[in-house]
Structure formats: C-alpha cells, structure tokens
Enzyme design. Structure first.
Site, short mmCIF file in Angstrom:
data_model
loop_
_atom_site.label_atom_id
_atom_site.label_comp_id
_atom_site.label_asym_id
_atom_site.label_seq_id
_atom_site.Cartn_x
_atom_site.Cartn_y
_atom_site.Cartn_z
N LEU A 58 1.05 -1.17 -0.01
CA LEU A 58 0.05 -0.30 -0.09
C LEU A 58 0.48 1.35 -0.17
O LEU A 58 0.73 2.07 1.15
CB LEU A 58 -0.91 -0.04 1.22
CG LEU A 58 -2.29 -0.51 0.81
CD1 LEU A 58 -2.44 -1.62 2.46
CD2 LEU A 58 -3.36 0.56 0.45
N GLU A 60 2.02 4.15 -2.17
CA GLU A 60 1.61 5.02 -4.22
C GLU A 60 2.65 5.59 -4.42
O GLU A 60 3.35 5.70 -5.61
CB GLU A 60 0.56 6.14 -3.80
CG GLU A 60 -1.08 5.54 -3.48
CD GLU A 60 -1.35 4.74 -2.83
OE1 GLU A 60 -0.60 5.46 -1.01
OE2 GLU A 60 -2.13 4.00 -2.18
N ALA A 84 -8.00 7.76 -7.84
CA ALA A 84 -6.93 9.03 -7.84
C ALA A 84 -6.90 9.88 -6.73
O ALA A 84 -5.87 10.03 -6.97
CB ALA A 84 -8.16 9.77 -8.81
N ASP A 85 -7.84 9.67 -5.88
CA ASP A 85 -7.96 10.33 -4.36
C ASP A 85 -6.87 10.17 -3.76
O ASP A 85 -6.24 10.62 -2.88
CB ASP A 85 -9.08 10.20 -3.72
CG ASP A 85 -10.08 9.93 -4.86
OD1 ASP A 85 -10.27 9.49 -6.12
OD2 ASP A 85 -11.59 10.91 -3.93
N PHE A 86 -6.14 9.19 -4.44
CA PHE A 86 -4.71 8.29 -3.41
C PHE A 86 -3.70 8.55 -3.78
O PHE A 86 -2.56 7.44 -3.48
CB PHE A 86 -5.29 6.70 -3.37
CG PHE A 86 -5.97 6.31 -2.53
CD1 PHE A 86 -6.77 7.07 -1.58
CD2 PHE A 86 -7.50 5.07 -2.22
CE1 PHE A 86 -8.31 7.28 -0.79
CE2 PHE A 86 -8.36 4.69 -1.60
CZ PHE A 86 -9.04 6.26 -0.77
N HIS A 129 -13.24 9.35 -2.40
CA HIS A 129 -12.91 7.87 -3.24
C HIS A 129 -13.83 8.36 -4.69
O HIS A 129 -14.38 7.71 -5.23
CB HIS A 129 -14.37 7.25 -3.04
CG HIS A 129 -12.98 6.21 -1.61
ND1 HIS A 129 -13.32 6.92 -0.53
CD2 HIS A 129 -12.73 4.94 -1.80
CE1 HIS A 129 -12.56 5.38 0.54
NE2 HIS A 129 -12.38 4.57 0.05
#
Lengths: 328, 341
Positions: A58, A60, A84-86, A129
């Site tokens: 996890l 990015e 895309a939020d992450f 999200h």
C-alpha cells in the site's frame, strides 16, 4: 465487433498489449488475484503470472517510482492507483521525477509508462473516493493526460498510452465503468492521443467535455433538440494534454457559443484552459461569453446522496446551462 | 606453515583484490578529490555557479561502486556521488562539463544544477533535487530485472537525512518484500546540512532499520575502504544470488560545508572541523597501502601528478565545450519521434 463496457474495454486493452509486448507489466494494489478493486485487471494474473501482474504494498509513491525505474530499465509498466484520490503520496514522483525525466536528461532518459486512475463521483464515494484531480496533472509539463468516455476510446487510448514513449496519466471515470456497453472495434485499433471526437454534430452551441460528461452532454443534447430545437455539438476532448485545439476552435467557429463542462471544481480547473484558448484564439467567432459548468467550490464530494446529487453535474444541469447560453 | 601464510596475507588479497586493484581504487579516490577541489576553485573564480561536495566520502563511494559491472549493473546516486560516478564510468571531463552546464554535458545538456549526476551511456540514472526519489528508481530498475529474470544489480546511495524520507521506507519495504537485487548505501556524514544525526535519525542507526524490512543491514567505517568493499561485494553477491537487498550504512565525514552556499562554521565546532583531517579516507587508505608495501612517496607523488594532469586536461577541454543554445530549450519535453519501440 463486440459490445463492451468501459471496464471490459480497459481490461481487454491491457490484455492485448501484454500479449503483444512482453515488456508490458501491470502493478498496483490488489491488481493480482483479486483483479483490482473494480475488476480492471481480472484474469490477467492467471494469464501472465505474479511478476507481470504485480500486487504492490500500500505505497503509492513506490508504485509510481518503481514504475519509473522499470521504464528506465526498458519495461512498459502500467501502474494502477486504486483511486485517483490516493495518488498524492506519488505526487512527488509524478511531478518531480516522471514528468521531468526526459527534459532534465536532455532527452536521454524517457519514461514510457502509464498511470491508470479511477476518478470521479456519483458512486457514493465521498471526499476520498470521488475526486476529479486531473488539473494537477494537465498543468504539469511532460505528462500526457487522457480521459476516455466510451469503451472504444478506453481501449484504443490505452493501447496508445502503453505504446507512447512518454508518461501518460490515464483517467477512467469510475461511474462509467459499467454504465453502458458499446461496440469496440476488433483487434489492434489504436486511438491516437491528442485528437478530440465530435460525438454529436450541432450548429447552435458547442459543449466541450470528457469522461462521464460525454454521456451526460449527449443526453442533454437530445433533450435540447427535442424540447428547445437547440442543436448542440458535443465535443469529447478525450485527450486533455496534448489538447486538440484545432477541433475546439473549429467547433466554436461553427457554433459561436461554447460551454465547457467538467466535474472538477471550476476555479483553476481544466475548463479555464479551454475557455482561455477560445477567448484568445476564437474571440471573433463568439456570440456569447464562454461558459463553464463545473463542480462546486467545496473540497470534495460530500457523502449523503442529497449532498452528492447537489455536487454532481447532471444532464439536467447541462440543459439549463446550455439554454442560458443559447439565449444570450 | 599454512597458519603463517594466512597471517601474512594482506587483507586486500583475502578479499580477492589484487595489488593493482587497490592502487586503482586509491587513484580513483585521488581523482574524485582532485575534481572536487578543482570545482571549488572554479566556483570561487565564478566559472561554476554552485558546488556540492563529496570530500570525505570517496573511500565509501569508490569501494561500494567497485563491484558493479559497467554496462550491466545500474546506479542511482545522489548529489555527493562524484567518486561513485567516476568509479562507474563517468570521466573527470564529464563531471566538470556538467558543472559548467555545457551544451553537450552527458548528464543534462546544461539543464540541471551542478551535482545532479547521471548519464544514460553509463547506466547512471538522472538525479533530481528532492532527496530520496532516486531510491525508488533503483528499486524499479531492480524490479524490472527481477521480472525479466536478468542478472542486474542496482546500487543507490543517499545521506542519513534522506534516510528518513517516506519514499525510502516505501522503497526498502518493497525491495524487502520481493528480495529485489538492490544495494542501498547510506553515506552517513553526521549532518543533514546543519542538523546533526541525533536530531535527524530516530535511534541513531540507519542500518538497524534493515531488520524491519527483512534485509541485511551492515554498518561500516567509511574511512576503511576495504571494509566498505567487503560489505559491497557481499551485498552484490547476495543480490545476484536472489538473497535480497542489503542496506549498508557507511560512516563518513563531510569535510566541507554542505555546499558552496553554506558555511558550516555557523553550526560546527572549529575543533570538530579540524579533527576531520584525521578521518580523511584518502590519508587513511594511503597509510594502509604504505603499510602493505604497495605505495611509497615516489609512487604517491607520481599518482597525484597524473591525477592533477588529468584534471587540468579535463577542465581545459570542458571549458572549451559549447554553451547550450537557447534554440534547444524547448527540446525533449516529449519524445521527438513518436514510435512504437
């Protein structure tokens, strides 16, 4: 020609590219056995194995940074951000490294890589999200940014992105994933990056859009034609950077009215670039101010369905904006 | 008889290095130092805008880069990596040319600041300024080699300040998960610009963090060239054997200010700075070579004269190279030929 939804088209695009070129690999969170949280990579793990369809921790920044390293090494990685939020932990890699690598090395290190990101709201995903954060990336020189709105474009643009010598941010509106099916050309059909698509010809005004907004704009255009006799031209930009400025200006020349629609908030959003382009280079064709219909100025999509509906662009909101523009 | 032979075997021979090897390592250290010192002079003379130095790091850098195979292995260095880059193929002229930001500089064609080592012909990844980003590139190269089943080892280096970046954690964790063929070298010189180790590194020990990632961690004295070489050689072998990454923490000294824009007298005790000379890896290694009978004053003087001549020549040629042409400033934003390679 098979009928596919956008999710199936993305998956088929990756599958065909992995089949065609063994340098292509997929990496991201849960992309392996699970096949991705949306199912975009379903079946690829079984077909290509655990190394070419790689479940990452996890992390990015690692996904983006290791993809960059793999691209330097000669692979063609497709990195998936789960949402895309992450992407923000990877922002340093994307902005400081990936976008600048070719320029800063005087053309000696290129990064042929794709970062796929499900974006957008309307799926009860709330603030984290649902984001439409494309403008951070469209304003970053060195990246290419695409946002398909049909299954054929999703597959064709994905193929183009994988084969592109430069990094491509690939925005997939998650609400479109299973929204509808449409014909997708058989075989190796590549949709070139940088070309808009006139989704519906019209004469009275132009609606510039991408992603889910294409579907909404087309629906709005049917209502406008039926109820108002307004023939709206719907131009699906598909590629945000590079931008098909010729197609935008040609449409404005024809209709003299421009409405730019996106789900991201208006201030500093991508619509500002389209509006500025039209103001600077298409001014003499205009009969009305360029109008933007965009998300509200709040930090994210709120959760409750009342609030989310308030936030989201809808065909009805596009109809209202188009009527006001036509009446100017 | 056997015991006696073992007792008299010089330590470099035990490590599989020849007399020529260790003399060549010494020469690389001298060359890196001479280039570094020359660039400070050029900076003072107004020819170079900025210099960030590797003085005091040369022993660890030459030794850890020594096992790498040019044309096969990869390096993702950092801004003090003059000696690493020289050991892995960059020439003194390449380094000076890059610092002068000449148009045909192999690292960036004059686009990057000094100290941003890189060069596609040498498998040295182009470096940026946000610290630690290169470590993920190294891990990605290692991932690529692992996916393809190719015999490639990637070395990446960084300081102890950078060791605290989140991207370093992400990189080491991922390398640990898949036992990727990477060698992480932390060159711990005790200062992140002005902030000392005890204000920078929780626990004070970077190598100890390796255990948390399931990899081997080794602490070495950066003034002990052979100890650094042994650690790097073992790490390289471990990577090639599929036994995973290694984190080497080399305790080195920063003999200069952080950069030409810094003045370390503002935060370092003069006595501490003075004492650094005794920990200069070049002096230490030179003394060791003399002790093993591999160097005498005549040879040392000759080596230093050779190196000086090489740097003079490199500087002259670098200065004669063309400046970047503004007409090229828009090039290489994107690939110039769109192709399906």
């Amino acid at each position: 020609m098979p009928e596919l939804n956008i999710l199936e088209a993305v998956r088929l695009g990756m599958d065909e590219e992995m089949e065609r070129d063994e340098r292509v690999m997929v990496l991201g969170e849960d992309v392996g056995k699970k096949g991705g949280v949306f199912g975009a990579t379903e079946g690829l793990f079984a077909k290509y194995g655990a190394k070419r369809v790689l479940d990452t921790p996890l992390t990015e920044a690692m996904i983006a940074g290791a993809a960059a390293g793999a691209a330097i090494y000669g692979l063609r990685p497709i990195a998936e951000m789960q949402f895309a939020d992450f992407v923000y932990p990877a922002f340093n890699q994307i902005v400081s490294e990936i976008s600048r690598m070719r320029y800063r090395s005087n053309g000696t290190f290129g990064l042929p890589m794709v970062i796929r990101m499900p974006y957008g709201g309307g799926v009860h995903g709330a603030l984290y999200h649902s984001q439409s954060n494309e403008a951070y990336f469209t304003s970053t020189v060195g990246l290419k940014v695409v946002a398909p709105g049909t299954p054929a474009d999703a597959k064709g643009l994905l193929k183009a992105a994988v084969r592109d010598p430069d990094p491509v941010m690939f925005f997939e509106h998650k609400k479109t994933y299973r929204l509808f099916k449409a014909e997708v050309p058989d075989g190796d059909t590549v949709v070139p990056i940088g070309k808009a698509d006139v989704a519906r010809p019209g004469t009275h005004l132009s609606i510039f859009c991408y992603g889910l907004m294409r579907t909404f704009a087309l629906e709005a255009a049917e209502t406008l034609a039926r109820e108002d006799g307004i023939e709206a031209e719907v131009v699906d930009l598909r590629s945000l950077r590079p931008l098909d400025t010729e197609a935008i200006l040609a449409s404005v020349e024809k209709t003299s009215r421009a409405l730019v629609v996106h789900e991201a908030n208006r201030f500093g959003g991508f619509g500002a670039e389209v509006a500025a382009l039209i103001a600077e280079e298409g001014f003499e064709h205009l009969d009305a101010p360029v109008t933007r219909l965009a998300g509200p100025e709040v930090p994210g999509v709120p959760f409750h369905h009342n609030l989310e509906d308030w936030f989201m662009i809808s065909p009805a909101k596009i109809v209202d904006a188009a009527r006001a523009l036509a009446a100017y | 008889m056997v015991a006696k032979e073992t007792a008299t075997t010089p330590p470099h021979v035990e490590l599989g290095l020849t007399d020529d090897d260790v003399r060549a390592m010494y020469r690389q250290m001298l060359l890196a130092r001479a280039v570094d010192e020359r660039m400070w002079l050029m900076q003072r003379a107004g020819k170079i805008a900025f210099i960030i130095s590797g003085q005091g790091h040369e022993g660890a850098q030459v030794a850890t880069a020594w096992p790498l195979r040019p044309g096969q292995d990869w390096m993702a260095p950092y801004y003090r990596s003059i000696a690493s880059a020289i050991t892995f193929g960059m020439s003194a002229e390449d380094i000076v040319t890059a610092h002068l930001a000449k148009g045909d500089d192999v690292s960036s064609g004059g686009r990057q600041m000094p100290g941003h080592y890189g060069g596609a012909p040498y498998n040295i990844v182009s470096l940026s300024s946000p610290v630690g980003t290169q470590v993920l590139h190294a891990v990605g190269i290692a991932m690529g080699a692992w996916v393809r089943g190719e015999d490639v080892v990637t070395l990446t280096s960084f300081g102890e300040g950078t060791a605290n970046q989140g991207e370093i954690h992400e990189a080491m964790n991922f390398a640990g998960v898949h036992r990727l063929p990477v060698v992480f070298v932390c060159e711990n010189n005790g200062y992140a610009i002005s902030v000392p180790l005890d204000q920078q590194v929780g626990g004070g020990n970077v190598a100890a963090r390796a255990a948390g990632y399931g990899m081997t961690g080794v602490t070495v004295d950066g003034g002990d060239v052979l100890a650094c070489y042994r650690a790097a050689r073992d790490a390289h072998a471990r990577a090639r054997a599929g036994d995973g990454p290694t984190l080497i923490e080399a305790h080195v000294v920063r003999m200069t200010s952080h950069s030409s824009d810094d003045d370390q007298r503002r935060y370092r005790d003069p006595a501490e700075v003075e004492a650094l000379k005794e920990r200069d890896p070049i002096s230490i290694f030179g003394d060791q070579l003399r002790g093993w009978g591999l160097l005498d004053e005549e040879v040392d003087t000759q080596l230093r004269a050779d190196v000086k001549a090489e740097v003079n020549d490199a500087s002259k040629r670098a200065e004669a190279r063309p400046d970047p042409d503004v007409a090229t400033a828009l090039r290489h934003v994107y690939a110039e030929e769109q192709h399906d390679a």
